[in-house]
Design a protein around this motif. Structure first.
Motif, mmCIF file in Angstrom:
data_model
loop_
_atom_site.group_PDB
_atom_site.id
_atom_site.type_symbol
_atom_site.label_atom_id
_atom_site.label_comp_id
_atom_site.label_asym_id
_atom_site.label_seq_id
_atom_site.Cartn_x
_atom_site.Cartn_y
_atom_site.Cartn_z
ATOM 1 N N ASP A 39 12.365 5.812 -2.967
ATOM 2 C CA ASP A 39 11.498 4.648 -3.157
ATOM 3 C C ASP A 39 10.472 4.909 -4.250
ATOM 4 O O ASP A 39 10.113 3.996 -5.020
ATOM 5 C CB ASP A 39 10.792 4.290 -1.851
ATOM 6 C CG ASP A 39 11.752 3.745 -0.796
ATOM 7 O OD1 ASP A 39 12.893 3.400 -1.150
ATOM 8 O OD2 ASP A 39 11.344 3.665 0.379
ATOM 9 N N ALA A 40 9.982 6.149 -4.331
ATOM 10 C CA ALA A 40 9.041 6.487 -5.394
ATOM 11 C C ALA A 40 9.706 6.373 -6.760
ATOM 12 O O ALA A 40 9.111 5.876 -7.724
ATOM 13 C CB ALA A 40 8.491 7.894 -5.181
ATOM 14 N N ASP A 41 10.957 6.810 -6.857
ATOM 15 C CA ASP A 41 11.686 6.732 -8.124
ATOM 16 C C ASP A 41 11.981 5.290 -8.525
ATOM 17 O O ASP A 41 11.874 4.917 -9.700
ATOM 18 C CB ASP A 41 13.004 7.506 -8.024
ATOM 19 C CG ASP A 41 12.791 9.016 -8.002
ATOM 20 O OD1 ASP A 41 11.708 9.465 -8.443
ATOM 21 O OD2 ASP A 41 13.709 9.728 -7.541
ATOM 22 N N SER A 42 12.376 4.485 -7.547
ATOM 23 C CA SER A 42 12.786 3.101 -7.855
ATOM 24 C C SER A 42 11.615 2.140 -7.933
ATOM 25 O O SER A 42 11.728 1.065 -8.532
ATOM 26 C CB SER A 42 13.772 2.610 -6.787
ATOM 27 O OG SER A 42 13.127 2.485 -5.524
ATOM 28 N N GLY A 43 10.490 2.511 -7.317
ATOM 29 C CA GLY A 43 9.348 1.599 -7.271
ATOM 30 C C GLY A 43 9.510 0.491 -6.265
ATOM 31 O O GLY A 43 8.731 -0.472 -6.262
ATOM 32 N N THR A 44 10.511 0.588 -5.410
ATOM 33 C CA THR A 44 10.744 -0.415 -4.372
ATOM 34 C C THR A 44 10.916 0.286 -3.028
ATOM 35 O O THR A 44 10.984 1.512 -2.956
ATOM 36 C CB THR A 44 12.003 -1.242 -4.667
ATOM 37 O OG1 THR A 44 13.147 -0.366 -4.674
ATOM 38 C CG2 THR A 44 11.896 -1.939 -6.013
ATOM 39 N N THR A 45 10.979 -0.491 -1.977
ATOM 40 C CA THR A 45 11.274 0.042 -0.645
ATOM 41 C C THR A 45 12.666 -0.428 -0.266
ATOM 42 O O THR A 45 12.929 -1.637 -0.212
ATOM 43 C CB THR A 45 10.237 -0.427 0.383
ATOM 44 O OG1 THR A 45 8.948 0.038 -0.033
ATOM 45 C CG2 THR A 45 10.539 0.127 1.766
ATOM 46 N N GLY A 46 13.541 0.518 -0.004
ATOM 47 C CA GLY A 46 14.958 0.203 0.108
ATOM 48 C C GLY A 46 15.396 -0.446 1.394
ATOM 49 O O GLY A 46 16.496 -0.981 1.464
ATOM 50 N N GLU A 61 0.827 -1.202 0.000
ATOM 51 C CA GLU A 61 0.000 0.000 0.000
ATOM 52 C C GLU A 61 0.867 1.261 0.000
ATOM 53 O O GLU A 61 0.553 2.246 -0.679
ATOM 54 C CB GLU A 61 -0.930 -0.016 1.212
ATOM 55 C CG GLU A 61 -1.919 1.130 1.279
ATOM 56 C CD GLU A 61 -2.967 1.103 0.174
ATOM 57 O OE1 GLU A 61 -3.696 2.095 0.026
ATOM 58 O OE2 GLU A 61 -3.038 0.090 -0.564
ATOM 59 N N ARG A 62 1.956 1.246 0.753
ATOM 60 C CA ARG A 62 2.865 2.393 0.747
ATOM 61 C C ARG A 62 3.445 2.606 -0.647
ATOM 62 O O ARG A 62 3.533 3.743 -1.132
ATOM 63 C CB ARG A 62 4.001 2.182 1.752
ATOM 64 C CG ARG A 62 5.073 3.288 1.736
ATOM 65 C CD ARG A 62 6.167 2.972 2.741
ATOM 66 N NE ARG A 62 7.201 4.005 2.772
ATOM 67 C CZ ARG A 62 8.300 3.998 2.033
ATOM 68 N NH1 ARG A 62 8.493 2.986 1.162
ATOM 69 N NH2 ARG A 62 9.202 4.967 2.145
ATOM 70 N N ALA A 109 10.635 7.345 6.154
ATOM 71 C CA ALA A 109 10.289 8.737 5.835
ATOM 72 C C ALA A 109 11.364 9.380 4.966
ATOM 73 O O ALA A 109 11.059 10.079 3.986
ATOM 74 C CB ALA A 109 10.088 9.525 7.121
ATOM 75 N N ALA A 110 12.615 9.137 5.311
ATOM 76 C CA ALA A 110 13.712 9.737 4.551
ATOM 77 C C ALA A 110 13.835 9.144 3.151
ATOM 78 O O ALA A 110 14.361 9.800 2.240
ATOM 79 C CB ALA A 110 15.026 9.546 5.308
ATOM 80 N N GLY A 111 13.354 7.929 2.970
ATOM 81 C CA GLY A 111 13.526 7.247 1.690
ATOM 82 C C GLY A 111 12.356 7.360 0.743
ATOM 83 O O GLY A 111 12.342 6.689 -0.298
ATOM 84 N N ARG A 112 11.361 8.190 1.061
ATOM 85 C CA ARG A 112 10.159 8.242 0.228
ATOM 86 C C ARG A 112 10.462 8.622 -1.219
ATOM 87 O O ARG A 112 9.969 7.987 -2.162
ATOM 88 C CB ARG A 112 9.144 9.218 0.822
ATOM 89 C CG ARG A 112 8.480 8.700 2.099
ATOM 90 C CD ARG A 112 7.555 9.754 2.692
ATOM 91 N NE ARG A 112 6.958 9.275 3.942
ATOM 92 C CZ ARG A 112 6.155 10.011 4.710
ATOM 93 N NH1 ARG A 112 5.873 11.271 4.355
ATOM 94 N NH2 ARG A 112 5.650 9.508 5.821
#
Length: 391
Positions: free
Chosen positions: A273-280, A180-181, A267-270
Motif C-alpha cells: 500500500d505504501a508503494d502504490s499509494g492506495t489501500t488494496g 490517515e493510514r 497489516a500484511a499489505g502495508r
C-alpha cells in the motif's frame, strides 16, 4: 400501518449556486419545476440534496456551490452559502440548515460544513439522517453502471441512510482512518519515523467501521433485491448484490471474524500500500452489481435506455421498501428523468410516484411532459434563478 412522507414545507437559499436569495413555500404534493436549460432548476434539487449527509447530487466540494458574480474567480475560497428548510416528517416539521463556514476558513481554519437542526448547531452532518431522507436521480447517473465503482458505492450509501442514520458516521470514520493510514504509510516510505501504535489504532478503526459499513450495504442490497423483483409495469426487475473482499468474509463467517481478517490483511499489505499509494482491500473497493433479471445481462452491458430504466426501478423499489419497513417515504429528486422516457414508462413512473404518495421534485424544460400530473402536483416556472408559480 400509516405511512408518513418526507416533504419540504419551505426552502430558503442564500448565495447558493445561481441564487442570491430565494424563499419558496410548497405543500406536500409533488413539485414540478420547468424552465430553460441553465435557468437554475437543478440547483434547487442540489440544495435539497444537501439536507442529507454527503456532498449533494453533484458530489461537489463546499466551495464549488457558493454563488459567484460574473468575472469572479472559481477559486474564491471565502464566500459562504446556506440552505435552510422546514421539512415535514414522522416527527412533524423540523428546521434543517446547512452551509459553509466561511468565517472559520477566513480565520485560518479548515473548510467546514455547518449543520443546524431546529436552530441548534450539531457536531456532524450525519445527524441530518435522523430527521430527513432523500434519494435522487440525475442525468449524470445515466453512466452509473458503466463508470467506476465510487459513484455506485455513494448511491448504495444514500439508500442505507434512509434506514440507518448511523451509517453516515461509520462511513465518515472509515474514510478518515483510510486517509490517515495512507498518510502515515507515505511518511514511512519516505524514511520518516511513524507511530506504530497509531497505525495499529487506525487499522483497528478501519476493521471495525469498515466491516459495519460493508454489512449495512450488503444487508440493504439483500433486502432491496426482493422489492426490485416486483418492479411495477414496464420497468425491468433488477437483480442486485454487493461484491468485495469484506462482503465475502461476511459470507464466510461472523462479523468479528471478518474484522480479524481485515486487520490481518491491512497489516500484511502495508508495504504494498505504501508503494502504490492506495489501500488494496476494504469496503472502499466494494461494488454494487446489478443485472436485468429477465435477460440476465449485466447493467453495464445494457443499452443506455435500459440502464436508466433499471436505475429508476431500484429507486422506486427503495422507496416502497422504506414505506413498508419504516413507515415513511423519502423525498425523491428526479432531474430531467421523465423527458427521456417513452410514454408508457413515463406514465408508469407518474402512477408509481402518486401511489407512493411521495413528494417528488421533478425538473424538465417542457410543461407538456408533466400534463398527466395536472391537479396532482404544484407547478413552478424557473427563469434566471427566479421561481414563480406556473400560470
Amino acid at each position: 400501518m400509516a405511512v408518513a412522507k418526507f416533504s419540504v414545507a419551505r426552502l430558503a437559499l442564500t448565495d447558493f449556486r445561481s441564487y442570491g436569495h430565494l424563499r419558496l413555500e410548497t405543500d406536500a404534493r409533488p413539485v414540478v419545476l420547468t424552465g430553460a436549460n441553465g435557468a437554475g432548476k437543478t440547483n434547487l434539487l442540489e440544495a435539497l440534496s444537501f439536507l442529507v449527509p454527503g456532498r449533494g447530487l453533484r458530489n461537489a466540494r463546499l466551495g464549488e456551490v457558493a454563488r459567484r458574480e460574473a468575472g469572479e474567480p472559481e477559486d474564491d475560497s471565502g464566500r459562504a452559502w446556506a440552505v435552510a428548510a422546514g421539512v415535514r416528517g414522522p416527527q412533524g416539521v423540523v428546521d434543517l440548515g446547512t452551509g459553509r463556514d466561511a468565517a472559520g476558513l477566513a480565520a485560518g481554519g479548515r473548510e467546514r460544513r455547518v449543520v443546524r437542526i431546529d436552530g441548534e448547531t450539531v457536531r456532524s452532518q450525519a445527524e441530518l439522517a435522523l430527521h430527513f431522507a432523500a434519494v435522487w436521480l440525475t442525468p449524470r447517473m445515466d453512466r452509473l453502471f458503466s463508470e467506476g465503482g465510487s459513484a455506485r458505492r455513494r448511491f448504495v450509501d444514500r439508500l442505507v441512510f434512509g434506514f440507518d442514520a448511523a451509517h453516515a458516521g461509520r462511513v465518515a470514520a472509515y474514510e478518515q482512518a483510510l486517509r490517515e493510514r495512507a498518510r502515515l504509510l507515505r511518511e514511512a516510505a519516505s524514511g520518516r519515523r511513524t507511530d506504530g501504535a497509531w497505525l495499529n489504532a487506525l487499522e483497528d478503526t478501519m476493521a471495525t467501521r469498515g466491516v459495519a459499513v460493508a454489512a449495512a450495504r450488503k444487508d440493504m442490497a439483500a433486502r432491496l433485491a426482493a422489492f426490485c423483483a416486483e418492479s411495477p409495469g414496464p420497468f425491468p426487475a433488477a437483480g442486485i448484490g454487493l461484491a468485495g473482499a469484506v462482503e465475502g468474509w461476511l459470507d464466510d463467517g461472523p462479523a468479528l471474524a471478518a474484522e480479524d481478517r481485515f486487520r490481518a490483511a491491512l497489516a500484511a499489505g502495508r508495504a504494498a500500500d505504501a508503494d502504490s499509494g492506495t489501500t488494496g482491500v476494504g469496503p472502499h473497493r466494494s461494488d454494487l452489481v446489478v443485472h436485468d433479471v429477465a435477460t440476465g445481462v449485466a447493467a453495464g452491458q445494457c443499452s443506455t435506455g435500459q440502464q436508466k430504466a433499471l436505475l429508476i426501478a431500484i429507486v422506486l423499489a427503495s422507496a416502497r421498501m422504506q414505506a413498508l419497513e419504516r413507515g415513511s417515504v423519502p423525498l425523491l429528486l428526479l432531474d430531467e428523468v421523465a423527458a427521456h422516457l417513452d410514454q408508457r414508462r413515463r406514465q408508469a413512473l407518474f402512477e408509481e410516484l402518486l401511489g407512493l404518495g411521495a413528494q417528488v421534485w421533478m425538473t424538465g424544460t417542457e410543461t407538456e411532459v408533466f400534463r398527466p400530473l395536472a391537479g396532482e402536483a404544484q407547478f413552478f416556472r424557473v427563469a434566471d434563478a427566479q421561481v414563480a408559480p406556473a400560470s
